[in-house]
Write a protein that holds these residues in place. Structure first.
Motif, PDB file in Angstrom:
ATOM      1  N   PHE A 102       0.831  -1.204   0.000  1.00  0.00           N
ATOM      2  CA  PHE A 102       0.000   0.000   0.000  1.00  0.00           C
ATOM      3  C   PHE A 102       0.869   1.259   0.000  1.00  0.00           C
ATOM      4  N   PHE A 103       1.871   1.305   0.897  1.00  0.00           N
ATOM      5  CA  PHE A 103       2.709   2.498   0.981  1.00  0.00           C
ATOM      6  C   PHE A 103       3.607   2.641  -0.240  1.00  0.00           C
ATOM      7  N   ALA A 104       4.025   1.543  -0.823  1.00  0.00           N
ATOM      8  CA  ALA A 104       4.803   1.619  -2.062  1.00  0.00           C
ATOM      9  C   ALA A 104       3.957   2.216  -3.182  1.00  0.00           C
ATOM     10  N   THR A 105       2.684   1.808  -3.259  1.00  0.00           N
ATOM     11  CA  THR A 105       1.774   2.312  -4.293  1.00  0.00           C
ATOM     12  C   THR A 105       1.523   3.806  -4.138  1.00  0.00           C
ATOM     13  N   ILE A 106       1.355   4.268  -2.894  1.00  0.00           N
ATOM     14  CA  ILE A 106       1.136   5.697  -2.633  1.00  0.00           C
ATOM     15  C   ILE A 106       2.255   6.533  -3.230  1.00  0.00           C
ATOM     16  N   PHE A 107       3.484   6.034  -3.126  1.00  0.00           N
ATOM     17  CA  PHE A 107       4.644   6.783  -3.627  1.00  0.00           C
ATOM     18  C   PHE A 107       5.024   6.386  -5.055  1.00  0.00           C
ATOM     19  N   ASN A 108       4.092   5.702  -5.730  1.00  0.00           N
ATOM     20  CA  ASN A 108       4.274   5.364  -7.139  1.00  0.00           C
ATOM     21  C   ASN A 108       5.539   4.538  -7.381  1.00  0.00           C
ATOM     22  N   THR A 110       7.373   0.344  -6.233  1.00  0.00           N
ATOM     23  CA  THR A 110       7.037  -1.047  -5.887  1.00  0.00           C
ATOM     24  C   THR A 110       8.003  -1.549  -4.818  1.00  0.00           C
ATOM     25  N   VAL A 111       7.580  -2.572  -4.108  1.00  0.00           N
ATOM     26  CA  VAL A 111       8.449  -3.191  -3.109  1.00  0.00           C
ATOM     27  C   VAL A 111       9.685  -3.770  -3.790  1.00  0.00           C
ATOM     28  N   LYS A 112       9.490  -4.385  -4.961  1.00  0.00           N
ATOM     29  CA  LYS A 112      10.595  -5.007  -5.688  1.00  0.00           C
ATOM     30  C   LYS A 112      11.673  -3.987  -6.062  1.00  0.00           C
ATOM     31  N   LYS A 113      11.238  -2.805  -6.477  1.00  0.00           N
ATOM     32  CA  LYS A 113      12.172  -1.781  -6.939  1.00  0.00           C
ATOM     33  C   LYS A 113      13.120  -1.325  -5.835  1.00  0.00           C
ATOM     34  N   ASN A 114      12.621  -1.219  -4.609  1.00  0.00           N
ATOM     35  CA  ASN A 114      13.440  -0.710  -3.507  1.00  0.00           C
ATOM     36  C   ASN A 114      13.717  -1.761  -2.434  1.00  0.00           C
ATOM     37  N   TYR A 115      13.567  -3.018  -2.800  1.00  0.00           N
ATOM     38  CA  TYR A 115      13.716  -4.100  -1.819  1.00  0.00           C
ATOM     39  C   TYR A 115      15.122  -4.134  -1.213  1.00  0.00           C
ATOM     40  N   ASP A 116      16.132  -3.743  -1.988  1.00  0.00           N
ATOM     41  CA  ASP A 116      17.501  -3.770  -1.482  1.00  0.00           C
ATOM     42  C   ASP A 116      17.677  -2.876  -0.258  1.00  0.00           C
ATOM     43  N   LEU A 117      16.877  -1.806  -0.183  1.00  0.00           N
ATOM     44  CA  LEU A 117      16.992  -0.871   0.937  1.00  0.00           C
ATOM     45  C   LEU A 117      16.395  -1.430   2.225  1.00  0.00           C
ATOM     46  N   ILE A 118      15.325  -2.200   2.099  1.00  0.00           N
ATOM     47  CA  ILE A 118      14.638  -2.705   3.290  1.00  0.00           C
ATOM     48  C   ILE A 118      14.923  -4.180   3.568  1.00  0.00           C
ATOM     49  N   LYS A 119      15.721  -4.810   2.720  1.00  0.00           N
ATOM     50  CA  LYS A 119      15.903  -6.258   2.815  1.00  0.00           C
ATOM     51  C   LYS A 119      16.334  -6.715   4.210  1.00  0.00           C
ATOM     52  N   ASP A 120      17.364  -6.064   4.781  1.00  0.00           N
ATOM     53  CA  ASP A 120      17.893  -6.478   6.084  1.00  0.00           C
ATOM     54  C   ASP A 120      16.840  -6.383   7.188  1.00  0.00           C
ATOM     55  N   ILE A 121      15.898  -5.452   7.019  1.00  0.00           N
ATOM     56  CA  ILE A 121      14.839  -5.274   8.015  1.00  0.00           C
ATOM     57  C   ILE A 121      13.689  -6.227   7.738  1.00  0.00           C
ATOM     58  N   ALA A 145       6.950  -0.682  10.448  1.00  0.00           N
ATOM     59  CA  ALA A 145       6.810   0.771  10.285  1.00  0.00           C
ATOM     60  C   ALA A 145       8.050   1.369   9.625  1.00  0.00           C
ATOM     61  N   LEU A 146       9.223   0.901  10.002  1.00  0.00           N
ATOM     62  CA  LEU A 146      10.459   1.390   9.402  1.00  0.00           C
ATOM     63  C   LEU A 146      10.535   0.992   7.927  1.00  0.00           C
ATOM     64  N   SER A 147      10.121  -0.226   7.611  1.00  0.00           N
ATOM     65  CA  SER A 147      10.112  -0.673   6.211  1.00  0.00           C
ATOM     66  C   SER A 147       9.190   0.204   5.363  1.00  0.00           C
ATOM     67  N   CYS A 148       8.018   0.521   5.899  1.00  0.00           N
ATOM     68  CA  CYS A 148       7.057   1.363   5.168  1.00  0.00           C
ATOM     69  C   CYS A 148       7.583   2.786   5.001  1.00  0.00           C
TER      70      CYS A 148
END
Length: 304
Positions: A102-108, A110-121, A145-148
């Motif tokens: 949902f939060f990925a969609t709001i910011f136009n 995808t989770v896949k596109k930025n997964y490298d940033l949140i992967k460890d979390i 919450a941090l991932s979002c």
């Protein structure tokens, strides 16, 4: 380059602006810095963060985030900052996976596109991705919450008391995550009432009753404390504190864990203090020389 610049920022509440929540604060945060705003409840930390994330209009002063003015450029700021409020504010009836999408969609994005940033979390909560957010533990809610807050790859991340109410292990894990995020060149501003977390920041600002008392590295803050401090313990701690405050060579005394900290005046005599306390009936005395902590510095600044 400065990621955050604050000039004489203030915020008032009440029908007649009688509650001064933030009182003319000024400081700067450099790009890629981990900056801590340290202070007790009611210090004004949340009001400050809500102004910087464009959720509150200031009543005075100005501020910019990544070069954008918090009033004129509020839409731009909202697209390039991440904000994790102190209170868990995700959709509790959505699953972990649904909240993130949902939060990925709001910011136009995808989770896949930025997964490298949140992967460890995210890998720590991925086994529970189908679980409703409201059913997660405190530490798991914190990680979600941090991932979002990170899913759109913000340039500045605001975390309002992220470790309040979570266990000691989760607190430690969270700060380790922040250190890893800092390597991604994300500027991080984190507020906390826990003085022991101050030493984990590059620089800190000590805040009390809407005022900024001091800004600097943890080492600079503690080195500014010039007086000698003794840690004192006895069998009756309540009586000991009264006796310390009554001794003419003690400038200030207050409880600090299992000890009392006694801030001494110049040319004090430790043997005279021990003799005085023994004469007062304090038993099982322990008196130690110690180095000042962030909390000692905060106490001194607050009283001055």
């Amino acid at each position: 380059m400065q990621s955050v610049t604050i000039n004489n920022l203030s915020k008032n509440y009440g029908k007649k602006d009688e509650i001064k929540a933030v009182k003319g604060i000024s400081f700067e945060v450099s790009k890629g810095e981990l900056f801590g705003v340290i202070g007790p409840d009611g210090a004004g930390k949340t009001s400050l963060f809500r102004m910087l994330t464009t959720l509150l209009f200031p009543d005075g002063g100005s501020a910019s985030v990544d070069g954008s003015d918090i009033i004129k450029d509020y839409k731009t700021i909202r697209n390039k900052v991440g904000y994790m409020p102190g209170r868990f504010s995700l959709y509790q009836d959505l699953s972990v996976e649904e909240n993130l999408n949902f939060f990925a969609t709001i910011f136009n994005t995808t989770v896949k596109k930025n997964y490298d940033l949140i992967k460890d979390i995210y890998v720590q909560i991925e086994p529970f991705k189908k679980r409703k957010a409201g059913k997660l533990s405190g530490g798991m809610k914190q990680k979600l919450a941090l991932s979002c807050a990170l899913i759109h790859r913000p340039v500045v991340l605001f975390l309002d008391e992220p470790t309040t109410g979570v266990d000691a292990v989760s607190r430690k894990e969270f700060w380790e995550m922040l250190k890893r995020l800092k390597k991604q060149n994300i500027t991080i501003l984190v507020s906390t009432p826990y003085m022991d977390e101050a030493g984990l920041c590059d620089r800190i600002g000590l805040m009390q009753q809407g005022k900024l008392l001091s800004v600097g590295t943890p080492e600079e803050i503690t080195s500014s404390f010039k007086q000698k401090i003794l840690a004192v313990k006895a069998n009756n701690m309540y009586q000991l504190l009264k006796d310390l405050n009554a001794f003419n060579e003690v400038q200030d005394a207050y409880s600090f864990g299992e000890y009392h900290h006694a801030v001494m005046k110049e040319n004090y005599n430790k043997e005279e203090l021990q003799q005085y306390l023994e004469n007062k009936g304090d038993k099982e005395l322990v008196i130690q020389d110690i180095e000042p902590t962030i909390e000692d510095s905060f106490m001194q600044l607050m009283k001055n």
